[in-house]
Design a protein around this motif. Sequence first.
Motif, PDB file in Angstrom:
ATOM      1  N   THR A   1       0.852  -1.189   0.000  1.00  0.00           N
ATOM      2  CA  THR A   1       0.000   0.000   0.000  1.00  0.00           C
ATOM      3  C   THR A   1       0.883   1.232   0.000  1.00  0.00           C
ATOM      4  N   GLY A   2       0.372   2.324  -0.567  1.00  0.00           N
ATOM      5  CA  GLY A   2       1.122   3.567  -0.637  1.00  0.00           C
ATOM      6  C   GLY A   2       0.536   4.490  -1.685  1.00  0.00           C
ATOM      7  N   PRO A   3       1.088   5.688  -1.828  1.00  0.00           N
ATOM      8  CA  PRO A   3       0.581   6.627  -2.840  1.00  0.00           C
ATOM      9  C   PRO A   3       0.854   6.106  -4.246  1.00  0.00           C
ATOM     10  N   GLY A   4      -0.063   6.447  -5.153  1.00  0.00           N
ATOM     11  CA  GLY A   4       0.126   5.963  -6.517  1.00  0.00           C
ATOM     12  C   GLY A   4      -0.944   6.432  -7.464  1.00  0.00           C
TER      13      GLY A   4
ATOM     14  N   VAL B   1      -0.998   1.103  -9.428  1.00  0.00           N
ATOM     15  CA  VAL B   1       0.449   1.149  -9.282  1.00  0.00           C
ATOM     16  C   VAL B   1       0.805   2.042  -8.097  1.00  0.00           C
ATOM     17  N   ILE B   2       1.831   1.650  -7.353  1.00  0.00           N
ATOM     18  CA  ILE B   2       2.326   2.412  -6.210  1.00  0.00           C
ATOM     19  C   ILE B   2       3.654   3.048  -6.609  1.00  0.00           C
ATOM     20  N   GLY B   3       3.728   4.352  -6.400  1.00  0.00           N
ATOM     21  CA  GLY B   3       4.917   5.124  -6.746  1.00  0.00           C
ATOM     22  C   GLY B   3       4.590   6.597  -6.718  1.00  0.00           C
ATOM     23  N   ASP B   4       5.507   7.430  -7.233  1.00  0.00           N
ATOM     24  CA  ASP B   4       5.264   8.867  -7.280  1.00  0.00           C
ATOM     25  C   ASP B   4       4.273   9.170  -8.403  1.00  0.00           C
ATOM     26  N   PRO B   5       3.085   9.705  -8.073  1.00  0.00           N
ATOM     27  CA  PRO B   5       2.056   9.893  -9.118  1.00  0.00           C
ATOM     28  C   PRO B   5       2.490  10.825 -10.241  1.00  0.00           C
ATOM     29  N   ALA B   6       3.086  11.971  -9.884  1.00  0.00           N
ATOM     30  CA  ALA B   6       3.456  12.950 -10.911  1.00  0.00           C
ATOM     31  C   ALA B   6       4.489  12.374 -11.875  1.00  0.00           C
TER      32      ALA B   6
ATOM     33  N   ARG C   1      -4.063   8.543  -6.350  1.00  0.00           N
ATOM     34  CA  ARG C   1      -4.487   7.876  -5.124  1.00  0.00           C
ATOM     35  C   ARG C   1      -3.481   8.189  -4.018  1.00  0.00           C
ATOM     36  N   GLU C   2      -4.015   8.746  -2.928  1.00  0.00           N
ATOM     37  CA  GLU C   2      -3.142   8.942  -1.774  1.00  0.00           C
ATOM     38  C   GLU C   2      -2.757   7.603  -1.160  1.00  0.00           C
ATOM     39  N   VAL C   3      -3.693   6.671  -1.186  1.00  0.00           N
ATOM     40  CA  VAL C   3      -3.426   5.323  -0.695  1.00  0.00           C
ATOM     41  C   VAL C   3      -3.915   4.346  -1.754  1.00  0.00           C
ATOM     42  N   ALA C   4      -2.978   3.800  -2.493  1.00  0.00           N
ATOM     43  CA  ALA C   4      -3.301   2.780  -3.491  1.00  0.00           C
ATOM     44  C   ALA C   4      -2.983   1.406  -2.896  1.00  0.00           C
ATOM     45  N   GLU C   5      -3.886   0.465  -3.102  1.00  0.00           N
ATOM     46  CA  GLU C   5      -3.702  -0.878  -2.550  1.00  0.00           C
ATOM     47  C   GLU C   5      -3.456  -1.882  -3.676  1.00  0.00           C
TER      48      GLU C   5
END
Length: 310
Positions: free
Chosen positions: A180-183, A256-261, A289-293
């Motif tokens: 989980t995390g931003p993405g 996907v989890i990572g830096d969105p920009a 997504r602030e929290v992508a699972e």
Amino acid sequence: MMSDEQSDTGTGWPEPTGPSRPTGPAAEPDPRPDAPDPDETAPLRATPSREGAGSDDDRSDGAEATVDLTRAAGGAGPAKRMSSASVMIAVLLALLGFTLVVQLKTTSTDPTLSAARQEDLVRILSDLDARENRLRQDIAELEESQRQLASGAQGREAALEEAARRADELGILAGTLPATGPGLTIRISGSGKSVPASRVLDAVQELRGAGAEAMQISGGVGSPARIIASTYFLDGEGGGLVVDGRRMTGPYSITVIGDPATMRTALNIPGGVAASIKGDGGNVSFEDREVAEVSALHEPITLEHARPVS
């Protein structure tokens, strides 16, 4: 009494009437004070002339001509070598100039960079800076872990913590642990025909290059599939995709989890994945997504041949 002839000589001896005494280095000098100098009276030797030989002027002219010919023969070699070296240098300079011109022309006519807008180039540069900062942060963390492992008293505890952290990271990369995390959530749809598997694979590769840490894909039909290093994509019979043996139909959603920009910029590069899908009549949309699972799991891979190096 002396005769008149003897008195004339002044020596008291009669003047010899025979052949004259020899004059030269071996002859004795004439004691008479008025005797002529033998060198002056020495007969001149005539140089015998050879039949057919030229005069002194002719011989000197022939010698000068011979010298000129010798000089000409000796100087022809260096002049010729200098001429060949000059030709080779000129050819090499021409080839170098042609190569530089071709390289500059190729760089200046890069379709990707020439079609990019100024704000796109700024975002790409910003993404590269962000990636460099992340790598530097990773290096600093690894160096700190190394110092802790070598600290002695805290070595055992630090080693256990480091081992647990690495196990979690490897589990996420191998797809055996959820993450989980931003993405981002990326939706890909086709228009009248399914999206080719090559387009989906290009999107996954671009996301990996932009720093994606965990991914999964789902479709209209079928369960989600975890995307790891060994995941493959195939075009299904009659449309759809086959992901690691699982059949899916569109539209497709990649979490996907990572830096969105950074990941959004990578997919929106002119001539990139989003442009290619839209050129085929499809559509690509993004949702931060602030929290992508990423909850889909991959079965552990059993290695048959590879072994760690001891």
